[in-house]
Structures are given as structure tokens and as C-alpha cells.
Design an enzyme around this catalytic site. Structure first.
Site, PDB file in Angstrom:
ATOM      1  N   GLY A 228      21.209  10.148  -4.626  1.00 56.40           N
ATOM      2  CA  GLY A 228      21.378  10.613  -3.247  1.00 56.40           C
ATOM      3  C   GLY A 228      22.132  11.939  -3.193  1.00 56.40           C
TER       4      GLY A 228
ATOM      5  CB  ALA B 297      17.034   0.181  -4.911  1.00 56.39           C
TER       6      ALA B 297
ATOM      7  CE1 TYR C 299      11.621  -0.159  -6.329  1.00 57.39           C
ATOM      8  CE2 TYR C 299       9.242  -0.210  -5.969  1.00 57.39           C
ATOM      9  CZ  TYR C 299      10.522  -0.027  -5.489  1.00 57.39           C
ATOM     10  OH  TYR C 299      10.704   0.279  -4.169  1.00 57.39           O
TER      11      TYR C 299
ATOM     12  CG  PHE D 266       2.505  -0.910   2.751  1.00 55.16           C
ATOM     13  CD1 PHE D 266       3.320  -1.965   3.184  1.00 55.16           C
ATOM     14  CD2 PHE D 266       1.363  -1.234   2.057  1.00 55.16           C
ATOM     15  CE1 PHE D 266       3.003  -3.308   2.929  1.00 55.16           C
ATOM     16  CE2 PHE D 266       1.016  -2.562   1.802  1.00 55.16           C
ATOM     17  CZ  PHE D 266       1.834  -3.598   2.235  1.00 55.16           C
TER      18      PHE D 266
ATOM     19  CG  LEU E 249      -0.600  12.318  -2.657  1.00 52.88           C
ATOM     20  CD1 LEU E 249      -1.123  12.943  -3.940  1.00 52.88           C
ATOM     21  CD2 LEU E 249      -1.682  11.455  -2.016  1.00 52.88           C
TER      22      LEU E 249
ATOM     23  CG  PHE F 285      -2.273  10.465 -11.080  1.00 47.42           C
ATOM     24  CD1 PHE F 285      -2.297  11.340 -12.156  1.00 47.42           C
ATOM     25  CD2 PHE F 285      -1.093  10.375 -10.343  1.00 47.42           C
ATOM     26  CE1 PHE F 285      -1.187  12.112 -12.488  1.00 47.42           C
ATOM     27  CE2 PHE F 285       0.024  11.137 -10.660  1.00 47.42           C
ATOM     28  CZ  PHE F 285      -0.030  12.014 -11.742  1.00 47.42           C
TER      29      PHE F 285
ATOM     30  CG  ASP G 256      -1.480   4.312  -9.111  1.00 48.24           C
ATOM     31  OD1 ASP G 256      -0.402   3.851  -8.690  1.00 48.24           O
ATOM     32  OD2 ASP G 256      -1.664   5.529  -9.318  1.00 48.24           O
TER      33      ASP G 256
END
Ligand code: UDP
Length: 317
Positions: A36, A73, A139, A167, A186, A204, A280
Site C-alpha cells: 500500500g 492481503a 490465493y 470479480f 488487464l 494471453f 485462467d
């Protein structure tokens, strides 16, 4: 209310802290500043620098906090695959320290920053909160373990918890935007190319079973996401753990995102097709019906607004 925001110096935590301060709450940010930025902590919030293990008990003890919003996190999927222990330690371990500190101090409400990565590869689209959770990386697994822990703390210790499963968060809120040292997302990566920082966007994979062959994701504006946290805070009920997805309910492909970025920036953004990124899924789209029905939330900003705000943010830096 008096609120503790862990990770309030990060991208999403800082936006939520700003909204909480604007709404008149007293905000204390707990952040170790490992990823941060001190200057992202909004004016009006107080920063305590440290980890949850080191400081949560001291900060919360006898201080009259009403609730915690927990963002701190590790969040890089690739790194989690290389260093799973780090993710279990920092995500689950630190969260346990925080929950114990809350229990001891009698703080009974928590809003937690969970993720779509808890679901893994979906069986059907859009994803519902009742769908199977089969994370495909440490994760997502560590975040799911925290959701499970929250459910137990609700049942056994009377804590009221809300897990918000994000999301693809994008956009900025004025001076608060994405400033990751390692940027994997992205939209900021595409805009960086638009700005002239690098030759081309690496796309990708274009052999996915989607209309244009590129992955489809559900993008949500950080300000819409932030607003949901204020509603979730009011919805924390002692003894109950609730899970809500947070997305816009519509999907955009990687190529569609690049097109919107070209349109917003007016720049030619070269793209080179690269191999698929391991892990992905082809399509990740949320059903946000539950939070819309139960908390009255709905998304107000579309993909263009996200790119617009992210672009304004990037150029101001
Ligand atoms: N992506 C890409 N190039 C990049 C970054 C991402 O093609 O430089 C793709 C990625 O493979 C995924 C989508 O864009 O299909 C969204 O990725 P991001 O990392 O933003 O979010 P994720 O869905 O992985 O949480």
C-alpha cells in the site's frame, strides 16, 4: 461508527476508507505498507502502520470499535502458486490474528474482501453464491479458508460477517487508483501501453471457447464496489455469515476491453498474442442478483467509465 480498515492504504481499501470518511465515520487504517501507499490513506483517517499479528490486539483492545473492514492481503495468483506458504501465512494466519483480536475486544462486525477465485473453474455462468467452491490456486484457497473461518466465528462466537466476492475490479476514484508495483491486471496494463510505457499489450490466449477467442471477465467499477461495502456494513448481523458476489453481471472479452481502451485514449494500442496464462478460466461472470435483492445494491458505472477513470488517474500521476 468507529471502524478499523485493514489494508486501507491499498487500491480498494483506500477507496472504501475515503467513502467511509465521507459518510461521517471515524476511520483507523491498519496497513503494513508492504504494497500500500501512505499517501493513499484519505485525509480524515488515521494510519497505524503494522501487521495484524503485531498490532490488531493493541489497536482494537478497549478502543470502542464498532466494526472491521478487512482488505489486507496478498493478492497475486502467480506468486501464490510459487509461494503457497506465504499466502496461507499472510492471508489466513493474519486474518486469524485479526479475528481473535476482535473476539477478545468484543468487536462483532466484519466485512471481508473475498474473491471470485474462491469458485475456481465454474460449471455454469453466471456464478451464484451457492455454486461449488473449488479454488485452483493458493490465493483463492486461502481466501476461501477465511470465508469458512468467518462462518465459524459467526456460528460459535456471535460475530456478524459479510464476505464480498469481487470479480474484476477496475477504475479509480479521483486520486485513488491502481498503483501496484507488479501489475498483472488487464486494464492498467493496457493503459500503460497507451501511455507509451512499453511496446504492446500481451494478450494471453485467443483460442478460448468464447466468441472472439479471448477470455471473458466481469468488470466492476471500484466506486460501485466501494458503495457495496457500506451496505454490507449495515447488513452485518451478529451470529450470521453472508456471502455476496460483486460484479456487473455482464462479461467483456480481453479484445473488447482493448477496444474500449483505444476508444477512450484515442491511441493506437498494439497487441501481441501470447500463450494462455496458466489457470485462467475462459469465462468468469458473476450473478449479483443476491446483493441486489437483499441489500439493494446495483452497479452504476460501465466498462467505459472504468477505463475513463483509470486513464484520468494514470495521466494525473
Ligand atoms: N490479460 C491479458 N494481458 C494482460 C493482463 C491480463 O491478456 O496483460 C487477460 C488475462 O489472461 C485474463 C483477463 O485479461 O483473461 C483479466 O485478467 P486480470 O489479471 O485483469 O484479472 P483476473 O481475471 O485474472 O483476476
Amino acid at each position: 461508527m468507529k471502524l478499523l480498515v485493514t489494508g486501507g492504504a491499498g487500491y480498494i481499501g483506500s477507496v472504501v476508507s475515503a467513502l467511509l470518511v465521507e459518510a461521517g465515520h471515524e476511520v483507523v487504517v491498519l496497513d503494513d505498507l508492504s504494497t500500500g501507499h501512505e499517501d493513499a490513506v484519505p485525509e480524515g483517517a488515521r494510519l497505524v502502520r503494522g501487521t495484524m499479528r503485531e498490532t490488531a490486539a493493541d489497536v482494537l483492545g478497549g478502543a470502542g470499535f464498532d466494526a472491521v473492514l478487512h482488505f489486507a492481503a496478498k493478492s497475486l495468483v502467480g506468486e501464490s502458486v510459487e509461494k503457497p506458504g506465504l499466502y496461507w501465512d499472510k492471508n489466513l494466519g493474519e486474518s486469524l490474528a485479526l479475528l481473535e483480536a476482535m473476539r477478545v475486544a468484543g468487536v462483532r462486525r466484519i466485512v471481508f474482501s473475498s474473491t471470485a477465485a474462491t469458485y475456481g473453474e465454474p460449471e455454469s455462468t453466471p456464478i451464484l453464491e451457492t455454486d461449488p467452491t473449488r479454488p485452483t490456486n493458493p490465493y483463492g484457497a486461502s481466501k476461501l479458508a477465511i470465508d469458512t473461518t468467518l462462518a465459524e466465528y459467526a456460528r460459535l462466537h456471535g460475530i456478524g460477517g459479510v464476505s464480498l466476492r469481487y470479480f474484476n475490479v477496475a477504475g479509480a476514484y479521483g486520486p485513488l487508483g491502481e498503483r501496484h508495483t507488479v501489475e498483472t491486471h488487464l486494464i492498467p496494463n493496457v493503459l500503460r501501453i497507451a501511455q507509451g510505457d512499453g511496446e504492446s499489450v500481451r494478450l494471453f490466449g485467443e483460442d478460448y471457447p468464447t466468441p472472439d477467442g479471448t477470455c471473458i471477465r466481469d468488470y466492476i467499477h471500484v466506486l460501485d464496489l466501494g458503495r457495496a461495502h457500506l451496505l454490507a456494513l449495515d447488513a452485518c448481523e451478529p451470529g450470521r455469515h453472508a456471502v455476496y458476489n460483486l460484479g456487473s453481471g455482464t462479461g467483456s472479452s480481453v479484445r473488447e476491453v482493448v477496444e474500449v481502451c483505444r476508444d477512450v485514449t484515442g491511441r493506437d494500442i498494439p497487441v501481441e498474442v501470447a500463450p494462455r496464462r496458466p489457470g485462467d478460466p475462459a469465462v468468469l461472470v458473476a450473478s449479483s442478483d443476491k446483493i441486489q435483492a437483499e441489500l439493494g445494491w446495483k452497479p452504476e458505472r460501465d466498462l467505459r467509465a472504468m477505463v475513463d477513470d483509470a486513464w484520468t488517474f494514470l495521466r494525473s500521476r
